[in-house]
Design an enzyme around this catalytic site. Structure first.
Site, PDB file in Angstrom:
ATOM      1  N   PHE A  28       0.839  -1.200   0.000  1.00  0.00           N
ATOM      2  CA  PHE A  28       0.000   0.000   0.000  1.00  0.00           C
ATOM      3  C   PHE A  28       0.873   1.249   0.000  1.00  0.00           C
ATOM      4  O   PHE A  28       0.799   2.074   0.907  1.00  0.00           O
ATOM      5  CB  PHE A  28      -0.905   0.002   1.246  1.00  0.00           C
ATOM      6  CG  PHE A  28      -1.696  -1.265   1.398  1.00  0.00           C
ATOM      7  CD1 PHE A  28      -2.842  -1.479   0.652  1.00  0.00           C
ATOM      8  CD2 PHE A  28      -1.267  -2.259   2.278  1.00  0.00           C
ATOM      9  CE1 PHE A  28      -3.559  -2.658   0.774  1.00  0.00           C
ATOM     10  CE2 PHE A  28      -1.986  -3.436   2.418  1.00  0.00           C
ATOM     11  CZ  PHE A  28      -3.142  -3.643   1.659  1.00  0.00           C
ATOM     12  N   SER A  60       7.254  -0.957   1.300  1.00  0.00           N
ATOM     13  CA  SER A  60       7.966   0.229   1.815  1.00  0.00           C
ATOM     14  C   SER A  60       9.365  -0.149   2.276  1.00  0.00           C
ATOM     15  O   SER A  60      10.300   0.651   2.168  1.00  0.00           O
ATOM     16  CB  SER A  60       7.183   0.880   2.964  1.00  0.00           C
ATOM     17  OG  SER A  60       6.735  -0.078   3.897  1.00  0.00           O
ATOM     18  N   GLY A  83      -1.397  -8.733  10.266  1.00  0.00           N
ATOM     19  CA  GLY A  83      -2.304  -7.848   9.543  1.00  0.00           C
ATOM     20  C   GLY A  83      -3.038  -6.888  10.444  1.00  0.00           C
ATOM     21  O   GLY A  83      -3.216  -7.137  11.637  1.00  0.00           O
ATOM     22  N   SER A 132       4.046  -3.263  17.772  1.00  0.00           N
ATOM     23  CA  SER A 132       4.939  -2.101  17.729  1.00  0.00           C
ATOM     24  C   SER A 132       5.120  -1.470  19.110  1.00  0.00           C
ATOM     25  O   SER A 132       6.210  -0.979  19.422  1.00  0.00           O
ATOM     26  CB  SER A 132       4.426  -1.066  16.734  1.00  0.00           C
ATOM     27  OG  SER A 132       3.189  -0.567  17.139  1.00  0.00           O
ATOM     28  N   ASP A 149       3.485   3.311   9.745  1.00  0.00           N
ATOM     29  CA  ASP A 149       2.478   2.801   8.794  1.00  0.00           C
ATOM     30  C   ASP A 149       1.925   1.473   9.314  1.00  0.00           C
ATOM     31  O   ASP A 149       1.726   0.531   8.563  1.00  0.00           O
ATOM     32  CB  ASP A 149       3.135   2.628   7.408  1.00  0.00           C
ATOM     33  CG  ASP A 149       2.130   2.469   6.288  1.00  0.00           C
ATOM     34  OD1 ASP A 149       0.973   2.904   6.450  1.00  0.00           O
ATOM     35  OD2 ASP A 149       2.513   1.914   5.247  1.00  0.00           O
ATOM     36  N   HIS A 152      -3.948   1.561  11.795  1.00  0.00           N
ATOM     37  CA  HIS A 152      -4.390   2.881  11.357  1.00  0.00           C
ATOM     38  C   HIS A 152      -5.564   3.443  12.164  1.00  0.00           C
ATOM     39  O   HIS A 152      -6.078   4.506  11.837  1.00  0.00           O
ATOM     40  CB  HIS A 152      -4.741   2.843   9.862  1.00  0.00           C
ATOM     41  CG  HIS A 152      -3.528   2.867   8.967  1.00  0.00           C
ATOM     42  ND1 HIS A 152      -2.472   2.004   9.128  1.00  0.00           N
ATOM     43  CD2 HIS A 152      -3.192   3.670   7.929  1.00  0.00           C
ATOM     44  CE1 HIS A 152      -1.549   2.274   8.216  1.00  0.00           C
ATOM     45  NE2 HIS A 152      -1.961   3.275   7.474  1.00  0.00           N
TER      46      HIS A 152
HETATM   47  N1  SAH Z   1       4.124  -0.303   4.753  1.00  0.00           N
HETATM   48  C1  SAH Z   1       3.382  -1.365   4.087  1.00  0.00           C
HETATM   49  C2  SAH Z   1       1.922  -1.418   4.464  1.00  0.00           C
HETATM   50  C3  SAH Z   1       1.690  -1.648   5.929  1.00  0.00           C
HETATM   51  S1  SAH Z   1       0.043  -2.232   6.250  1.00  0.00           S
HETATM   52  C4  SAH Z   1       3.538  -1.244   2.575  1.00  0.00           C
HETATM   53  O1  SAH Z   1       4.380  -0.498   2.081  1.00  0.00           O
HETATM   54  O2  SAH Z   1       2.826  -1.909   1.845  1.00  0.00           O
HETATM   55  C5  SAH Z   1       0.045  -2.218   7.986  1.00  0.00           C
HETATM   56  C6  SAH Z   1       0.900  -3.284   8.650  1.00  0.00           C
HETATM   57  O3  SAH Z   1       0.950  -2.956  10.033  1.00  0.00           O
HETATM   58  C7  SAH Z   1       0.351  -4.715   8.567  1.00  0.00           C
HETATM   59  O4  SAH Z   1       1.298  -5.564   8.000  1.00  0.00           O
HETATM   60  C8  SAH Z   1       0.057  -5.087  10.023  1.00  0.00           C
HETATM   61  O5  SAH Z   1       0.395  -6.432  10.360  1.00  0.00           O
HETATM   62  C9  SAH Z   1       0.945  -4.131  10.787  1.00  0.00           C
HETATM   63  N2  SAH Z   1       0.429  -3.799  12.119  1.00  0.00           N
HETATM   64  C10 SAH Z   1      -0.802  -3.340  12.449  1.00  0.00           C
HETATM   65  N3  SAH Z   1      -0.890  -3.119  13.769  1.00  0.00           N
HETATM   66  C11 SAH Z   1       0.324  -3.444  14.286  1.00  0.00           C
HETATM   67  C12 SAH Z   1       0.853  -3.443  15.617  1.00  0.00           C
HETATM   68  N4  SAH Z   1       0.142  -3.044  16.662  1.00  0.00           N
HETATM   69  N5  SAH Z   1       2.125  -3.866  15.797  1.00  0.00           N
HETATM   70  C13 SAH Z   1       2.872  -4.281  14.733  1.00  0.00           C
HETATM   71  N6  SAH Z   1       2.417  -4.295  13.459  1.00  0.00           N
HETATM   72  C14 SAH Z   1       1.161  -3.886  13.238  1.00  0.00           C
HETATM   73 MG    MG Z   2       0.069   3.239   4.516  1.00  0.00          MG
END
Ligand code: SAH
Ligand code: MG
Length: 222
Positions: A28, A60, A83, A132, A149, A152
């Site tokens: 994304f 990314s 995810g 995270s 990222d 969200h």
């Molecule tokens: N940067 C990516 C898109 C990230 S999508 C790109 O370039 O395509 C969001 C990601 O954040 C997902 O893979 C999901 O597993 C991760 N994520 C969501 N909440 C999270 C959390 N609390 N801790 C760690 N990873 C998390």
């Molecule tokens: Mg994004």
């Protein structure tokens, strides 16, 4: 943030974009946003390692780690690989190719690892497979740039911004993705988190390109 690259580095970016167009990595991130991240890391990485919160299948990561490689620096890539809410079964961004072995959810870790191997980026990336907040609390190292990222939802982005801004080196950069000022453009979590950091005087505004916002950490007032 838009920095002038040397001719050699412009060529590396052009090659990366050509390859990404020919062999896309699931994800994304637009080429324009990826290019801004590449430029920012080239500028910042001499000051220290960089971090990415939310790797998914590594799109990314390719932009960030390719710039780290040119600077002989490292990227810590944090993701639990299960995810976000919108990737789960039945949700809008679910991808059935990413289902885990039991089919109960998704597991992007094998896809992420394959991307790192295919792009020869393993020596420049430290994957950290955990939530995270756990990573931010457990680490004592600081970073020149952190790309946010991950989750969200307003609560998750607020927590990530709050915790990871504390993991920046002096003058370090927080790059926040999917910042939309108007609700009709997208979810408000990242926008609200950015506004909070500015209002609290913890960061200063640097630049915005599309939905990618760059903030610079300010020293804490004593
Ligand atoms: N940067 C990516 C898109 C990230 S999508 C790109 O370039 O395509 C969001 C990601 O954040 C997902 O893979 C999901 O597993 C991760 N994520 C969501 N909440 C999270 C959390 N609390 N801790 C760690 N990873 C998390
Ligand atoms: Mg994004």
């Amino acid at each position: 943030m838009l920095m002038n690259l040397s001719e050699a580095h412009e060529q590396c970016l052009a090659q990366l974009l050509d390859r990404m167009a020919a062999e896309p990595v699931k994800g994304f991130l637009s080429s324009a946003d990826g290019s801004q991240l590449f430029r920012a890391v080239l500028a910042l990485a001499p000051a220290g390692p960089c971090a990415e919160i939310g790797s998914y299948c590594g799109k990314s990561t390719v932009f960030l780690a390719s710039a780290c490689r040119l600077r002989q620096s490292l990227l810590m890539a944090v993701d639990h690989h299960r995810g976000s809410e919108e990737h789960q079964l039945g949700e809008a961004y679910h991808d059935a190719e990413l289902r885990n072995a039991s089919g109960s959810g998704i597991d992007t870790l094998p896809h992420f690892r394959r991307t790192l191997a295919q792009w020869d980026l393993e020596p420049w990336v430290m994957p950290l497979v955990c939530p995270s907040a756990q990573a931010a609390r457990g680490l004592t190292m600081n970073f020149a740039l952190v790309f946010i990222d991950g989750g969200h939802s307003p609560a998750m982005v607020a927590e990530d911004c709050d915790l990871w801004v504390q993991r920046l080196l002096p003058g370090g950069i927080l790059a926040v993705h999917d910042v939309f000022e108007r609700p009709e453009e997208g979810g408000q979590g990242p926008y609200l988190a950015v506004q909070a950091l500015l209002a609290q005087g913890r960061c200063r505004w640097l630049a915005q390109y599309d939905s990618l916002v760059f903030l610079q950490a300010l020293p804490l007032a004593s």
